[in-house]
Design a protein around this motif. Structure first.
Motif, mmCIF file in Angstrom:
data_model
loop_
_atom_site.group_PDB
_atom_site.id
_atom_site.type_symbol
_atom_site.label_atom_id
_atom_site.label_comp_id
_atom_site.label_asym_id
_atom_site.label_seq_id
_atom_site.Cartn_x
_atom_site.Cartn_y
_atom_site.Cartn_z
ATOM 1 N N SER A 158 0.811 -1.222 0.000
ATOM 2 C CA SER A 158 0.000 0.000 0.000
ATOM 3 C C SER A 158 0.843 1.271 0.000
ATOM 4 O O SER A 158 0.308 2.363 0.177
ATOM 5 N N ARG A 159 2.163 1.135 -0.207
ATOM 6 C CA ARG A 159 3.049 2.296 -0.043
ATOM 7 C C ARG A 159 2.713 3.445 -0.996
ATOM 8 O O ARG A 159 2.815 4.615 -0.626
ATOM 9 N N PHE A 160 2.291 3.115 -2.225
ATOM 10 C CA PHE A 160 1.975 4.181 -3.175
ATOM 11 C C PHE A 160 0.596 4.781 -2.927
ATOM 12 O O PHE A 160 0.299 5.866 -3.425
ATOM 13 N N LEU A 161 -0.220 4.073 -2.165
ATOM 14 C CA LEU A 161 -1.514 4.628 -1.799
ATOM 15 C C LEU A 161 -1.343 5.773 -0.803
ATOM 16 O O LEU A 161 -2.113 6.733 -0.797
ATOM 17 N N PHE A 162 -0.308 5.702 0.019
ATOM 18 C CA PHE A 162 -0.069 6.740 1.025
ATOM 19 C C PHE A 162 0.422 8.047 0.412
ATOM 20 O O PHE A 162 0.361 9.088 1.060
ATOM 21 N N VAL A 163 0.945 7.999 -0.814
ATOM 22 C CA VAL A 163 1.459 9.220 -1.440
ATOM 23 C C VAL A 163 0.523 9.748 -2.519
ATOM 24 O O VAL A 163 0.854 10.691 -3.225
ATOM 25 N N LYS A 164 -0.653 9.174 -2.622
ATOM 26 C CA LYS A 164 -1.599 9.578 -3.660
ATOM 27 C C LYS A 164 -2.331 10.843 -3.262
ATOM 28 O O LYS A 164 -2.600 11.087 -2.082
ATOM 29 N N ASN A 165 -2.679 11.663 -4.268
ATOM 30 C CA ASN A 165 -3.435 12.895 -4.022
ATOM 31 C C ASN A 165 -4.828 12.542 -3.509
ATOM 32 O O ASN A 165 -5.532 11.745 -4.129
ATOM 33 N N PRO A 166 -5.249 13.119 -2.385
ATOM 34 C CA PRO A 166 -6.592 12.807 -1.850
ATOM 35 C C PRO A 166 -7.708 13.082 -2.847
ATOM 36 O O PRO A 166 -8.746 12.413 -2.817
ATOM 37 N N ALA A 167 -7.496 14.046 -3.738
ATOM 38 C CA ALA A 167 -8.531 14.371 -4.725
ATOM 39 C C ALA A 167 -8.746 13.237 -5.717
ATOM 40 O O ALA A 167 -9.781 13.179 -6.380
ATOM 41 N N SER A 168 -7.773 12.323 -5.829
ATOM 42 C CA SER A 168 -7.867 11.207 -6.780
ATOM 43 C C SER A 168 -8.326 9.912 -6.126
ATOM 44 O O SER A 168 -8.424 8.877 -6.791
ATOM 45 N N PHE A 169 -8.599 9.942 -4.828
ATOM 46 C CA PHE A 169 -9.026 8.734 -4.124
ATOM 47 C C PHE A 169 -10.416 8.286 -4.549
ATOM 48 O O PHE A 169 -11.321 9.106 -4.715
ATOM 49 N N SER A 170 -10.561 6.983 -4.714
ATOM 50 C CA SER A 170 -11.900 6.409 -4.807
ATOM 51 C C SER A 170 -12.425 6.203 -3.387
ATOM 52 O O SER A 170 -11.676 6.332 -2.408
ATOM 53 N N ALA A 171 -13.707 5.868 -3.263
ATOM 54 C CA ALA A 171 -14.295 5.656 -1.933
ATOM 55 C C ALA A 171 -13.597 4.493 -1.222
ATOM 56 O O ALA A 171 -13.330 4.565 -0.016
ATOM 57 N N GLU A 172 -13.278 3.430 -1.961
ATOM 58 C CA GLU A 172 -12.616 2.271 -1.365
ATOM 59 C C GLU A 172 -11.201 2.619 -0.899
ATOM 60 O O GLU A 172 -10.757 2.185 0.173
ATOM 61 N N GLU A 173 -10.481 3.380 -1.712
ATOM 62 C CA GLU A 173 -9.114 3.761 -1.347
ATOM 63 C C GLU A 173 -9.096 4.651 -0.113
ATOM 64 O O GLU A 173 -8.231 4.509 0.759
ATOM 65 N N LYS A 174 -10.051 5.530 -0.010
ATOM 66 C CA LYS A 174 -10.118 6.417 1.156
ATOM 67 C C LYS A 174 -10.337 5.621 2.436
ATOM 68 O O LYS A 174 -9.673 5.851 3.456
ATOM 69 N N VAL A 175 -11.253 4.669 2.392
ATOM 70 C CA VAL A 175 -11.522 3.824 3.562
ATOM 71 C C VAL A 175 -10.296 2.984 3.891
ATOM 72 O O VAL A 175 -9.929 2.821 5.065
ATOM 73 N N SER A 176 -9.642 2.449 2.872
ATOM 74 C CA SER A 176 -8.460 1.600 3.072
ATOM 75 C C SER A 176 -7.343 2.367 3.760
ATOM 76 O O SER A 176 -6.708 1.863 4.693
ATOM 77 N N VAL A 177 -7.078 3.602 3.314
ATOM 78 C CA VAL A 177 -6.015 4.409 3.921
ATOM 79 C C VAL A 177 -6.351 4.741 5.369
ATOM 80 O O VAL A 177 -5.481 4.679 6.259
ATOM 81 N N GLU A 178 -7.575 5.092 5.631
ATOM 82 C CA GLU A 178 -7.991 5.420 7.008
ATOM 83 C C GLU A 178 -7.794 4.226 7.938
ATOM 84 O O GLU A 178 -7.332 4.379 9.079
ATOM 85 N N LYS A 179 -8.136 3.029 7.453
ATOM 86 C CA LYS A 179 -7.959 1.831 8.286
ATOM 87 C C LYS A 179 -6.480 1.548 8.543
ATOM 88 O O LYS A 179 -6.086 1.191 9.664
ATOM 89 N N LEU A 180 -5.660 1.697 7.524
ATOM 90 C CA LEU A 180 -4.225 1.454 7.674
ATOM 91 C C LEU A 180 -3.586 2.442 8.648
ATOM 92 O O LEU A 180 -2.747 2.066 9.482
ATOM 93 N N LEU A 181 -3.984 3.702 8.571
ATOM 94 C CA LEU A 181 -3.426 4.713 9.479
ATOM 95 C C LEU A 181 -3.863 4.462 10.917
ATOM 96 O O LEU A 181 -3.123 4.731 11.863
ATOM 97 N N GLU A 182 -5.069 3.936 11.076
ATOM 98 C CA GLU A 182 -5.570 3.617 12.420
ATOM 99 C C GLU A 182 -4.841 2.394 12.981
ATOM 100 O O GLU A 182 -4.522 2.334 14.168
#
Length: 346
Positions: free
Chosen positions: A182-206
């Motif tokens: 998921s390393r490249f997901l952490f550097v992605k622009n938030p404006a380009s996130f899909s709904a699934e990617e946004k949830v995935s990043v939030e879970k990983l950060l938690e």
């Protein structure tokens, strides 16, 4: 098309190879840049993108106008190593055909600053934001890799052949793989996130709070170079990044922060915020270069210096004639909150 026209008008039917030989011999006649000088002065927007491309033994310097969507000119060099003097000569050539830019967009190569000052002393210099953010992304990815290395590992298994069923992946290995993948997901622009990617990043950060500084840094960077922002807002966000102790505590993020400390470079990176329609990247000229590479892959005869130069000259002339026939006025560079184009008097 040339063969058909010769057959129709002159009643001769030469082979295509013969026509191509004529083109190679007389191709320099298609280089009529100076004939277009009045058109160049009237039809450009005031913005010029410049980039260099290396192709085997050759180097191609290319200049385009992103607002007018035009190729302005090129210089093909029969050498690999290009210095600031060669770039300066190319800019002098552009000046000679009537190019008077208000802003020049380049990447962060050391070839351009001195050449710009020598040719167009008062020109504004916009550095490509894409290239700069790419450096920051590499620093943040290095930080994430370092975090993965610090995560708990399973003890080494004993020597010998493993059982046929295979060894099931442990929780430690699963966690390390999940973060690394998921390393490249952490550097992605938030404006380009899909709904699934946004949830995935939030879970990983938690689940892995040690990754929060890296993600927070990238969010701040994308806010910093938001085209909807202002110069003042960008300066305030830059100070926030420089003063955040969490970034300084990570050696890789500290390197990224160091890149933002250069005041003069930061002004060149945020110049686009002063204008309504100025590109913040050099992607326009790089797209031209990518098209050149694509042509090189499928045209096996475009391998010699004269052949490549003649083909580029022909392309340039056809493009200019097409724009002259269509008589499409180029949009002019505009300052923010300005009623008149910046280069109206040019």
């Amino acid at each position: 098309g040339v063969v058909k026209r010769l057959t129709r008008e002159l009643y001769i039917n030469p082979a295509r190879s013969t026509v191509w030989t004529w083109h190679k011999q007389e191709g320099d006649m298609t280089s009529a840049e100076y004939d277009f000088l009045p058109w160049t002065q009237e039809s450009l927007s005031g913005v010029v993108c410049i980039d260099e491309l290396y192709d085997g033994e050759f180097c191609l310097l290319m200049a385009t106008d992103p607002l007018a969507d035009l190729t302005i000119g090129f210089r093909l060099l029969n050498e690999k190593d290009v210095d600031a003097e060669k770039v300066s000569e190319f800019m002098e050539y552009l000046s000679g055909i009537g190019v008077r830019p208000e802003v020049v967009i380049t990447d962060d190569s050391a070839l351009y600053p001195a050449a710009l000052k020598k040719t167009w002393r008062d020109v504004l210099h916009q550095l490509c934001v894409f290239h700069f953010i790419r450096h920051l992304v590499n620093d943040v990815v290095a930080s994430i890799r370092s975090y993965v290395k610090s995560m708990p590992k399973d003890p080494k298994r004993r020597r010998g052949r493993p059982c046929k069923k295979g060894r099931p992946r442990s929780q430690h290995d699963h966690s390390r793989k999940k973060v690394y993948d998921s390393r490249f997901l952490f550097v992605k622009n938030p404006a380009s996130f899909s709904a699934e990617e946004k949830v995935s990043v939030e879970k990983l950060l938690e689940e892995y709070p040690g990754l929060q500084p890296a993600r927070h840094f990238m969010e701040k960077v994308y806010e910093l170079f938001d085209p909807k922002g202002t110069i003042k807002e960008a300066g305030e966000k830059r100070i926030e990044i420089l003063s955040d102790s969490r970034f300084q505590a990570d050696k890789h993020l500290a390197i990224a922060v160091e890149r933002l400390k250069d005041e003069e470079k930061f002004k060149k990176l945020t110049l686009f915020l002063e204008f309504e329609n100025l590109d913040r990247t050099s992607n326009h000229v790089e797209r031209d270069n990518r098209r050149f590479r694509k042509r090189q892959k499928c045209h096996y005869r475009l391998r010699e210096f004269e052949t490549i130069r003649n083909a580029l000259n022909m392309k340039l002339k056809m493009e200019r004639e097409s724009h002259m026939e269509n008589a499409r006025p180029a949009p002019k560079l505009r300052k923010r909150n300005a009623k008149e184009p910046l280069n109206k008097a040019a």
